[in-house]
Write an enzyme that holds these catalytic residues in place. Structure first.
Site, PDB file in Angstrom:
ATOM      1  N   GLU A   1      -5.916   3.352   3.882  1.00  0.00           N
ATOM      2  CA  GLU A   1      -6.521   3.847   5.076  1.00  0.00           C
ATOM      3  C   GLU A   1      -7.849   4.538   4.801  1.00  0.00           C
ATOM      4  OE1 GLU A   1      -4.940   3.624   7.753  1.00  0.00           O
ATOM      5  OE2 GLU A   1      -2.793   3.386   7.476  1.00  0.00           O
TER       6      GLU A   1
ATOM      7  N   ASP B   1       0.950  -1.191   0.116  1.00  0.00           N
ATOM      8  CA  ASP B   1      -0.004  -0.123   0.102  1.00  0.00           C
ATOM      9  C   ASP B   1       0.968   1.181   0.030  1.00  0.00           C
ATOM     10  OD1 ASP B   1       0.742  -0.810   2.516  1.00  0.00           O
ATOM     11  OD2 ASP B   1      -1.280  -0.710   3.352  1.00  0.00           O
TER      12      ASP B   1
HETATM   13 ZN    ZN Z   1      -1.335   0.455   7.366  1.00  0.00          ZN
END
Ligand code: ZN
Length: 387
Positions: free
Chosen positions: A129, A69
């Site tokens: 997130e 990510d």
């Molecule tokens: Zn994370």
């Protein structure tokens, strides 16, 4: 300083939040430049999907997906590091390390492509997130990037504490919670602070909702079926002498089974509607985000544990017995492909893992000495599957 450490620190200085991370994407593309990869960029987000075609002859080509990510948090960094963030956001969850590890793995696997009987898909994903970047990448076809579905998928997450520096962690089955966001807004009638009886004040209802929610968890849920609710955002009004027209909260809800998750949403809705009715208010209820629990495949988790033990020694691997109450949108990949989401402690050796500022803290520090071992494990996982 190694190239990967330099890349990590460069990424650390330019953290971006959400689905659109143009500077981050550009930095990763630059780091991948010149490698024999088929690269596709996202449309609805600044993702990078890179496919490496192995050249080892085989009748049974396989595909492995590795994911990092890319996004940061709206946290003002307080670590005081020389290379701290310069823009008011912070890589407080260590995703800068994830990207660097995946770049390192891409470089090494490209150099060893003649050992690969199949393909590797490198998934660089924004928006982990709370904005579900994984579902955007799935919708845009990341699982079909190589022309056939991955046989296995892996992701790792670094921790700023919890375990000693350099410890890898795995857990079969549910390893992280589900995560739902609920927004509840009470709508009344604004007015002058001196005459509340001429208005309809939504603030007391909001206060009841906060306290009632936490009481509800202890009274209506089995103590052996964990439910974690945090109401981290409250908003109402602008001035102490003005009754606002509306008041709202945002709650994050974590559970470990679909049944518990459904029950929480149903009960919170009932509570909000009941409190609103008691106060003569309207309740507007929204459930804008829902991440499923992260469920590791048993066999793949065993494969990851064995790989760590073989490459780095048994003392570097720890089997977790409990799930984490945080959540992950890699869960969406794991619903489609057997795989494993595992951990790596980057807790600075000078800190006590039990008390070190953890992920999402403005003080969280991640030691980038772990990058090479992260690369080594990703590379070993891919080469092992594509031998
Ligand atoms: Zn994370």
């Amino acid at each position: 300083m190694s190239e990967l450490v330099a890349l990590r620190r460069r990424l650390h200085q330019i953290p971006e939040v959400g689905l659109h991370l143009p500077q981050t994407q550009a930095a990763v593309l630059e780091a991948l430049d010149g490698l024999p990869l088929e690269i596709t960029l996202g449309d609805s987000l600044t993702s990078i999907t890179a496919v490496l075609r192995g050249t080892k002859p085989t009748d049974d080509p396989r595909t492995v997906l590795l994911r990092a990510d890319m996004d940061a948090l709206p946290v003002r960094e307080a670590t005081g590091l020389d290379w701290a963030s310069t823009n008011g956001n912070m890589h407080a969850c260590g995703h800068d390390l994830h990207m660097s590890i995946l770049v390192g793995a891409a470089r090494e696997l490209c150099a060893r492509r003649d050992e690969l009987a199949g393909d590797v898909v490198f998934m660089f994903q924004p928006g982990e997130e709370s904005v579900d970047g994984a579902s955007h990448m799935l919708a845009e076809g990341v699982l079909d990037a190589a022309g056939r579905r991955p046989d296995a998928a892996y992701a790792l997450h670094v921790w700023a504490g919890m375990e000693p520096y350099g410890t890898f962690t795995t857990k079969p089955g549910t390893t992280m919670a589900s995560h739902d966001v609920m927004r509840i807004r009470f709508v009344g009638q604004g007015g002058h602070g001196s005459a509340p009886h001429k208005a309809n004040d939504p603030v007391p209802a909001l206060a009841e909702m906060v306290l009632g929610t936490h009481t509800m968890v202890t009274r209506q849920f089995d103590a052996f079926e964990p439910v974690v609710i945090t109401i981290g955002k409250l908003s109402a009004g602008e001035a102490c002498n003005v009754i606002p027209e509306s008041a709202e909260l945002e709650a994050s809800i974590r559970t470990f089974s679909p049944e518990a998750r459904d029950k929480v949403v149903e009960r919170l809705t009932r509570y909000a509607e009941g409190i609103a009715a008691a106060h003569g208010l309207a309740a507007e209820i929204d459930n804008p985000q829902s991440y499923p629990p992260t469920i590791n495949d048993e066999a793949e988790t065993e494969y990851v544990a064995q790989t760590i033990t073989r490459e780095l020694g048994a003392e570097r691997h720890l089997r977790w017995t409990n799930s984490l109450t945080s959540s992950e949108d890699f869960s969406r990949v794991l619903l489609e492909v057997p795989g494993c989401f595992f951990g790596l402690s980057a807790c600075p050796p000078d800190l006590d893992p039990a008390t070190a500022p953890f992920n999402h803290s403005a003080y969280a520090r991640f030691d980038d000495g772990v990058l090479d071992d992260g690369v080594r494990i990703f590379v070993a996982l891919a080469t092992g599957k594509l031998a």
